[in-house]
Design a protein around this motif. Structure first.
Motif, PDB file in Angstrom:
ATOM      1  N   ASP A 418       0.692  -1.084  -0.092  1.00 31.25           N
ATOM      2  CA  ASP A 418      -0.014  -0.049  -0.121  1.00 31.25           C
ATOM      3  C   ASP A 418       0.941   1.425  -0.050  1.00 31.25           C
ATOM      4  O   ASP A 418       0.676   2.015  -0.688  1.00 31.25           O
ATOM      5  CB  ASP A 418      -0.980  -0.119   1.110  1.00 31.25           C
ATOM      6  N   ALA A 419       1.917   1.275   0.741  1.00 31.85           N
ATOM      7  CA  ALA A 419       2.699   2.307   0.945  1.00 31.85           C
ATOM      8  C   ALA A 419       3.593   2.453  -0.559  1.00 31.85           C
ATOM      9  O   ALA A 419       3.542   3.849  -1.000  1.00 31.85           O
ATOM     10  CB  ALA A 419       3.942   2.193   1.914  1.00 31.85           C
ATOM     11  N   ALA A 420       3.869   1.453  -0.938  1.00 30.72           N
ATOM     12  CA  ALA A 420       4.549   1.678  -2.355  1.00 30.72           C
ATOM     13  C   ALA A 420       3.267   2.279  -3.682  1.00 30.72           C
ATOM     14  O   ALA A 420       3.991   2.869  -4.521  1.00 30.72           O
ATOM     15  CB  ALA A 420       4.907   0.174  -3.042  1.00 30.72           C
ATOM     16  N   ARG A 421       1.996   1.659  -3.245  1.00 33.97           N
ATOM     17  CA  ARG A 421       1.176   2.151  -4.415  1.00 33.97           C
ATOM     18  C   ARG A 421       1.016   3.690  -4.216  1.00 33.97           C
ATOM     19  O   ARG A 421       0.310   4.419  -5.297  1.00 33.97           O
ATOM     20  CB  ARG A 421      -0.274   1.462  -4.000  1.00 33.97           C
ATOM     21  N   GLN A 422       1.597   4.569  -3.187  1.00 33.81           N
ATOM     22  CA  GLN A 422       1.438   5.799  -3.256  1.00 33.81           C
ATOM     23  C   GLN A 422       2.160   6.507  -3.813  1.00 33.81           C
ATOM     24  O   GLN A 422       1.929   7.703  -4.345  1.00 33.81           O
ATOM     25  CB  GLN A 422       1.403   6.202  -1.784  1.00 33.81           C
ATOM     26  N   PHE A 423       3.153   5.779  -4.840  1.00 33.53           N
ATOM     27  CA  PHE A 423       4.179   6.458  -5.797  1.00 33.53           C
ATOM     28  C   PHE A 423       3.161   6.751  -6.994  1.00 33.53           C
ATOM     29  O   PHE A 423       2.516   6.265  -7.587  1.00 33.53           O
ATOM     30  CB  PHE A 423       5.126   5.470  -6.037  1.00 33.53           C
ATOM     31  N   ASP A 424       3.407   8.062  -7.487  1.00 37.31           N
ATOM     32  CA  ASP A 424       3.074   8.440  -8.692  1.00 37.31           C
ATOM     33  C   ASP A 424       3.737   8.066  -9.795  1.00 37.31           C
ATOM     34  O   ASP A 424       4.690   8.731 -10.318  1.00 37.31           O
ATOM     35  CB  ASP A 424       2.841   9.906  -8.974  1.00 37.31           C
ATOM     36  N   ILE A 425       3.503   6.864 -10.399  1.00 40.66           N
ATOM     37  CA  ILE A 425       4.649   6.131 -11.059  1.00 40.66           C
ATOM     38  C   ILE A 425       4.950   6.817 -12.332  1.00 40.66           C
ATOM     39  O   ILE A 425       6.094   7.274 -12.929  1.00 40.66           O
ATOM     40  CB  ILE A 425       4.353   4.807 -11.554  1.00 40.66           C
ATOM     41  N   PRO A 426       3.827   7.493 -13.203  1.00 42.38           N
ATOM     42  CA  PRO A 426       4.118   8.295 -14.441  1.00 42.38           C
ATOM     43  C   PRO A 426       4.779   9.460 -14.098  1.00 42.38           C
ATOM     44  O   PRO A 426       5.797   9.962 -15.049  1.00 42.38           O
ATOM     45  CB  PRO A 426       2.815   8.467 -14.875  1.00 42.38           C
ATOM     46  N   GLY A 427       4.536  10.110 -13.037  1.00 41.81           N
ATOM     47  CA  GLY A 427       5.302  11.324 -12.754  1.00 41.81           C
ATOM     48  C   GLY A 427       6.635  11.016 -12.396  1.00 41.81           C
ATOM     49  O   GLY A 427       7.706  11.671 -12.819  1.00 41.81           O
ATOM     50  N   VAL A 428       7.060   9.811 -11.715  1.00 42.42           N
ATOM     51  CA  VAL A 428       8.350   9.398 -11.432  1.00 42.42           C
ATOM     52  C   VAL A 428       9.152   9.166 -12.634  1.00 42.42           C
ATOM     53  O   VAL A 428      10.292   9.670 -12.821  1.00 42.42           O
ATOM     54  CB  VAL A 428       8.478   8.056 -10.496  1.00 42.42           C
ATOM     55  N   VAL A 429       8.478   8.592 -13.638  1.00 45.11           N
ATOM     56  CA  VAL A 429       9.169   8.310 -14.888  1.00 45.11           C
ATOM     57  C   VAL A 429       9.709   9.555 -15.474  1.00 45.11           C
ATOM     58  O   VAL A 429      10.727   9.856 -16.212  1.00 45.11           O
ATOM     59  CB  VAL A 429       8.370   7.393 -15.914  1.00 45.11           C
ATOM     60  N   GLU A 430       8.515  10.559 -15.710  1.00 47.87           N
ATOM     61  CA  GLU A 430       8.702  11.816 -16.332  1.00 47.87           C
ATOM     62  C   GLU A 430       9.898  12.571 -15.672  1.00 47.87           C
ATOM     63  O   GLU A 430      10.711  12.994 -16.701  1.00 47.87           O
ATOM     64  CB  GLU A 430       7.324  12.632 -16.036  1.00 47.87           C
ATOM     65  N   ASP A 431       9.970  12.544 -14.471  1.00 46.00           N
ATOM     66  CA  ASP A 431      11.012  13.327 -13.715  1.00 46.00           C
ATOM     67  C   ASP A 431      12.557  12.740 -13.943  1.00 46.00           C
ATOM     68  O   ASP A 431      13.377  13.271 -14.136  1.00 46.00           O
ATOM     69  CB  ASP A 431      10.816  13.219 -12.124  1.00 46.00           C
ATOM     70  N   LEU A 432      12.256  11.273 -14.183  1.00 48.49           N
ATOM     71  CA  LEU A 432      13.549  10.840 -14.319  1.00 48.49           C
ATOM     72  C   LEU A 432      14.148  11.029 -15.684  1.00 48.49           C
ATOM     73  O   LEU A 432      15.332  11.598 -16.101  1.00 48.49           O
ATOM     74  CB  LEU A 432      13.395   9.053 -14.373  1.00 48.49           C
ATOM     75  N   PHE A 433      13.281  11.094 -16.744  1.00 44.80           N
ATOM     76  CA  PHE A 433      13.597  11.380 -18.032  1.00 44.80           C
ATOM     77  C   PHE A 433      14.193  12.807 -18.208  1.00 44.80           C
ATOM     78  O   PHE A 433      15.137  13.074 -18.971  1.00 44.80           O
ATOM     79  CB  PHE A 433      12.340  11.168 -19.016  1.00 44.80           C
ATOM     80  N   SER A 434      13.506  13.815 -17.338  1.00 40.96           N
ATOM     81  CA  SER A 434      14.360  15.033 -17.374  1.00 40.96           C
ATOM     82  C   SER A 434      15.346  15.269 -16.859  1.00 40.96           C
ATOM     83  O   SER A 434      16.281  16.074 -17.201  1.00 40.96           O
ATOM     84  CB  SER A 434      13.124  15.980 -16.848  1.00 40.96           C
ATOM     85  N   SER A 435      15.879  14.190 -16.017  1.00 38.20           N
ATOM     86  CA  SER A 435      17.143  14.274 -15.410  1.00 38.20           C
ATOM     87  C   SER A 435      18.257  13.652 -16.420  1.00 38.20           C
ATOM     88  O   SER A 435      19.366  13.965 -16.231  1.00 38.20           O
ATOM     89  CB  SER A 435      17.246  13.668 -14.108  1.00 38.20           C
ATOM     90  N   PHE A 436      17.951  12.923 -17.229  1.00 39.03           N
ATOM     91  CA  PHE A 436      18.691  12.383 -18.160  1.00 39.03           C
ATOM     92  C   PHE A 436      18.278  12.534 -19.523  1.00 39.03           C
ATOM     93  O   PHE A 436      17.718  11.420 -20.168  1.00 39.03           O
ATOM     94  CB  PHE A 436      18.836  10.840 -17.780  1.00 39.03           C
ATOM     95  N   PRO A 437      18.038  13.501 -19.921  1.00 34.34           N
ATOM     96  CA  PRO A 437      17.536  13.957 -21.296  1.00 34.34           C
ATOM     97  C   PRO A 437      18.037  13.113 -22.561  1.00 34.34           C
ATOM     98  O   PRO A 437      17.482  12.485 -23.456  1.00 34.34           O
ATOM     99  CB  PRO A 437      17.814  15.290 -21.467  1.00 34.34           C
ATOM    100  N   VAL A 438      19.551  13.060 -22.591  1.00 31.73           N
ATOM    101  CA  VAL A 438      19.917  12.190 -23.744  1.00 31.73           C
ATOM    102  C   VAL A 438      19.694  10.771 -23.612  1.00 31.73           C
ATOM    103  O   VAL A 438      19.230  10.291 -24.511  1.00 31.73           O
ATOM    104  CB  VAL A 438      21.639  12.444 -23.582  1.00 31.73           C
ATOM    105  N   GLU A 439      19.734  10.087 -22.525  1.00 32.25           N
ATOM    106  CA  GLU A 439      19.527   8.832 -22.445  1.00 32.25           C
ATOM    107  C   GLU A 439      17.945   8.550 -22.577  1.00 32.25           C
ATOM    108  O   GLU A 439      17.648   7.492 -23.130  1.00 32.25           O
ATOM    109  CB  GLU A 439      19.799   8.176 -20.886  1.00 32.25           C
ATOM    110  N   ALA A 440      17.104   9.520 -22.157  1.00 32.07           N
ATOM    111  CA  ALA A 440      15.783   9.420 -22.327  1.00 32.07           C
ATOM    112  C   ALA A 440      15.393   9.496 -23.798  1.00 32.07           C
ATOM    113  O   ALA A 440      14.805   8.444 -24.316  1.00 32.07           O
ATOM    114  CB  ALA A 440      14.976  10.407 -21.512  1.00 32.07           C
ATOM    115  N   ASP A 441      16.223  10.270 -24.542  1.00 34.15           N
ATOM    116  CA  ASP A 441      15.933  10.413 -26.250  1.00 34.15           C
ATOM    117  C   ASP A 441      16.259   9.031 -26.795  1.00 34.15           C
ATOM    118  O   ASP A 441      15.470   8.350 -27.508  1.00 34.15           O
ATOM    119  CB  ASP A 441      16.730  11.334 -26.556  1.00 34.15           C
ATOM    120  N   GLU A 442      17.448   8.495 -26.421  1.00 30.54           N
ATOM    121  CA  GLU A 442      17.878   7.326 -27.016  1.00 30.54           C
ATOM    122  C   GLU A 442      17.034   6.009 -26.713  1.00 30.54           C
ATOM    123  O   GLU A 442      16.668   5.420 -27.460  1.00 30.54           O
ATOM    124  CB  GLU A 442      19.171   6.738 -26.420  1.00 30.54           C
TER     125      GLU A 442
END
Ligand code: ADP
Ligand code: MG
Length: 480
Positions: A418-442
């Motif tokens: 339940d604690a884990a379910r509280q993560f906003d997964i799409p948001g987490v993924v978007e954040d990650l992509f913006s921290s690694f733009p080059v890798e995200a693109d590839e």
């Protein structure tokens, strides 16, 4: 010193005494338990008062037969006890009740796994006898004292064929035998405490020859380490004698642990003539087929069977299999744990060896005292396998469940989820992509290899996040 030991072969045969864990002695109802207070477990029979008569202990026969059955011996259904006469202050009757002409178990074998491969040791026989008392030499400056508590405690003596070739084979054999008698629950087989002790017979011969040369017998070895050292010392000593053109003479030796050497205690010339004869006070031992069947059925799954199961079918390493097979309760628990989910074979073994057994040892607890059932642990481990929990979370659940008796394991897992379910997964993924733009693109262009990298980053940053769902979310980008 010349390095010629490789052209010699060492031949070893064992005589092993196993002290049985019966409640009473072999031929009377004095307690067979150890006591630090001398001469407190000693009635008239133990003291060998004239006119007393021995009464056989059925438990001793049962123990001998069950051990024999577990080692593929032929059971002698008609055997008898004999008197072995000799004088010694701790032997009040002047004879020991033993068996010679008709040992209760004949033949048999034990299969070993050593670093050099498999090996079979043939057993010559197993017979029943009684222990002697103890002479105590170090409690008084002038007198030796006699403690007869041990007099009459039931023993089994097992004699092997001279099939051992290395000290390693001997130590593996002793370990396996110890485990076996503990499974059968006939002895605690503790070598340090003297409830299992062995005489080691050693001879040497030129490699490749088939002859048996004269041997020496090292008496009363009470640890595996001493057995190894005694064998190493004795074979080197005998090789040196033969190489110097001298002959080994038959001797009875004693191992001196402080110096790591063997020293003679008596020569063959002075060997005892025991004048064995059937004990007229004891009836012959007859074992019926029905009795034999009952005892055969009482034999549990043996450690060797568990070792085979764990290494061959569960694909565990021999070392891991040995840890799990050490204690029958642990072995049974493991089998039950992986019964419904063979995919857990390896991870369940790891969990038991690295987490559960150390915890039980630390807490001085038995498996039966765990605050949850085997099914609950199976549930926890399958959550890890499915990627719902990571190992760290599972460890946290373990700590919670073993420190508080309140919650159930299933509830704790659900709480974590339940604690884990509280993560906003799409948001987490978007954040990650913006921290690694080059890798995200590839990655989005199809470089699948980066999936592991992104998963790793997310797991690091958000411990407890449901990995499977993150992976699915990442994969959606890849597909699109
Ligand atoms: P004995 O009757 O003289 O006591 P056993 O045949 O009963 O001799 O053997 C006693 C022990 O000595 C057994 O464990 C046996 O395996 C071992 N043994 C016999 N021959 C040899 C040998 N040549 N080298 C080493 N051990 C031996
Ligand atoms: Mg003998």
């Amino acid at each position: 010193m010349t390095n010629s030991t490789s052209s010699w072969e060492t031949i070893i045969g064992l005589e092993i005494h196993i002290q049985l864990n019966t409640l009473t002695k072999a031929f009377c109802d004095d307690p067979a338990r150890f006591s630090t207070e001398a001469n407190t477990q000693t009635g008239y029979v133990s003291l060998a008062h004239p006119g007393t008569l021995p009464l056989p202990n059925g438990k001793q026969v049962e123990s001998a037969v069950r051990l024999g059955l577990a080692l593929d011996c032929t059971i002698n259904t008609h055997s008898w006890f004999e008197r072995k006469q000799y004088f010694y202050p701790d032997l009040p009757k002047g004879y020991q009740i033993s068996q010679q002409a008709s040992p209760v178990c004949l033949g048999g074998r034990m299969d070993l796994e050593t670093s050099q491969g498999s090996k079979t040791i043939r057993i010559h026989h197993i017979h029943m006898e009684e222990d002697a008392g103890k002479s105590v030499h170090d409690t008084d400056p002038v007198w030796s004292r006699i403690d007869l508590n041990r007099a009459g405690v039931p023993l089994l003596e097992m004699v092997t064929e001279p099939d051992f070739r290395t000290a390693e084979e001997v130590t593996v054999f002793l370990t396996d035998l110890q485990r076996l008698v503990r499974y059968l629950d006939i002895s605690d087989a503790n070598m340090e405490e003297g409830s299992m002790r062995c005489d080691v017979n050693v001879s040497v011969r030129p490699s490749g020859s088939e002859e048996y040369r004269e041997r020496c017998e090292v008496k009363n070895i009470n640890s595996r380490r001493f057995a190894r050292k005694a064998i190493e010392f004795e074979s080197a000593r005998q090789i040196a004698l033969w190489e110097a053109g001298q002959a080994v003479v038959r001797q009875t030796m004693q191992f001196v642990p402080e110096e790591g050497v063997t020293v003679p205690i008596r020569q063959k010339e002075s060997a005892h003539d025991y004048r064995y004869f059937p004990d007229p006070d004891l009836p012959p031992i007859k074992i019926s087929q029905a009795q034999l069947d009952t005892w055969r059925n009482s034999i549990p799954t043996l450690p060797s069977e568990y070792l085979r199961l764990f290494t061959r079918e569960k694909n565990l390493s021999l070392a891991d299999a040995q840890v799990l097979a050490e204690d029958p309760e642990v072995a049974r628990y493991y089998v039950e744990l992986v019964q419904e989910e063979p995919a857990l074979n390896k991870s369940a073994a790891n969990w038991l060896i690295q987490t559960m057994l150390p915890w039980l040892r630390e807490q001085n607890k038995k498996i039966g005292e765990l605050p949850f059932g085997v099914k609950s642990l199976g549930f926890l481990l399958s959550q890890v396998r499915l990627g719902v929990l990571n190992l760290q979370q599972a460890q946290e659940v373990w700590i919670q469940i073993t420190t508080s008796s309140q919650a159930s394991l299933e509830d704790l897992v659900k709480e974590k989820l339940d604690a884990a379910r509280q993560f906003d997964i799409p948001g987490v993924v978007e954040d990650l992509f913006s921290s690694f733009p080059v890798e995200a693109d590839e990655f989005k262009k199809g470089k699948k290899k980066l999936l592991g990298f992104f998963l790793g980053e997310i797991k690091k940053k958000f411990p407890g996040i449901p990995v499977k769902e993150v992976q699915e979310a990442l994969n959606r980008y890849l597909a699109g």
